[in-house]
Design a protein around this motif. Structure first.
Motif, mmCIF file in Angstrom:
data_model
loop_
_atom_site.group_PDB
_atom_site.id
_atom_site.type_symbol
_atom_site.label_atom_id
_atom_site.label_comp_id
_atom_site.label_asym_id
_atom_site.label_seq_id
_atom_site.Cartn_x
_atom_site.Cartn_y
_atom_site.Cartn_z
ATOM 1 N N ARG A 100 0.834 -1.200 0.000
ATOM 2 C CA ARG A 100 0.000 0.000 0.000
ATOM 3 C C ARG A 100 0.872 1.255 0.000
ATOM 4 N N ALA A 101 1.938 1.228 0.791
ATOM 5 C CA ALA A 101 2.839 2.383 0.831
ATOM 6 C C ALA A 101 3.471 2.628 -0.539
ATOM 7 N N ALA A 102 3.797 1.537 -1.238
ATOM 8 C CA ALA A 102 4.434 1.648 -2.553
ATOM 9 C C ALA A 102 3.489 2.176 -3.617
ATOM 10 N N ARG A 103 2.181 2.187 -3.319
ATOM 11 C CA ARG A 103 1.189 2.690 -4.286
ATOM 12 C C ARG A 103 0.795 4.139 -4.011
ATOM 13 N N THR A 104 1.399 4.754 -2.992
ATOM 14 C CA THR A 104 1.087 6.147 -2.670
ATOM 15 C C THR A 104 2.084 7.079 -3.369
#
Length: 222
Positions: A100-104
């Protein structure tokens, strides 16, 4: 040296606090030559960690232009189990939190940082997996927690079994407690061994393992 520590929802507090304290101590030992700040991709906000009772406040936005050093922590969450695949698949798993962090917006900011010659990107534990999932570690040596090695390899990174890996403008640390080793190595590399040694004495902690890098002879085994 100005270091920004990245916070994202679900970060592991120990990955942040341990190296933050080391670099803060380096600032105290050098009359302010090292400054540290907590940041997020979204700017100033309260950021919940992976532990429900702990959150930290980011006071600024991640800025690859201003920062000399950017430190990216990993996450804590449900661990995979041989008897329970649900832990791996749950939205609270470490892999899911990091993905999820990598998609922000964090991914694009880290990409900008890695394109700069004068910005050092540092990761602790699963922090390197955020870079890997964002496609930023292809062909580069890096380390992470042992559980994350398959992700490094699947995304084209060179997974190194070492406590700390130095690849010039990228320094990565292995398991969660490697944050101390990473930070002390950074102090030695960027500030000097006398300051690093003084902080080791204050913290009553000696760095573990040999820092891996591309320098020197290549072994014929291992």
């Amino acid at each position: 040296m100005y270091a920004q520590f990245v916070l994202f929802d679900g970060f592991d507090p120990l990955d942040v606090i341990a190296p933050f304290e080391v670099l803060h101590a380096a600032g105290m030992a050098t009359g302010g030559a090292v400054a540290v700040e907590l940041v997020s991709a979204e700017g100033a906000r309260e950021v919940p960690s992976s532990l429900p009772a702990i959150s930290l406040r980011a006071t600024a936005i991640l800025d690859p232009v201003r920062a000399d050093v950017i430190v990216v922590p990993g996450a804590a969450g449900d661990l995979p189990s041989d008897n329970d695949s649900a832990a791996t698949d749950s939205e609270n798993s470490i892999a899911a939190i990091l993905a999820r962090a990598a998609r922000t917006d964090l991914a694009s900011l880290l990409a900008a940082a890695m394109e700069r010659d004068d910005t050092l990107v540092v990761t602790v534990c699963g922090g390197s997996l955020i870079l890997a999932m964002a496609g930023l570690l292809t062909g580069r040596p890096a380390t992470t927690h042992d559980l994350g090695d398959p992700v490094l390899k699947a995304t084209g990174a060179q997974a190194i079994s070492a406590r700390v890996v130095d690849d010039g403008d990228l320094v990565t640390g292995a398991g969660v407690t490697s944050g101390l080793d990473v930070a002390l190595y950074l102090v030695e590399r960027e500030i000097g061994p006398q300051v690093a040694h003084a902080i080791e004495k204050v913290f009553a902690y000696e760095r573990r393992g040999t820092v891996w890098s591309r320098l020197g002879a290549v072994p014929s085994f291992g």
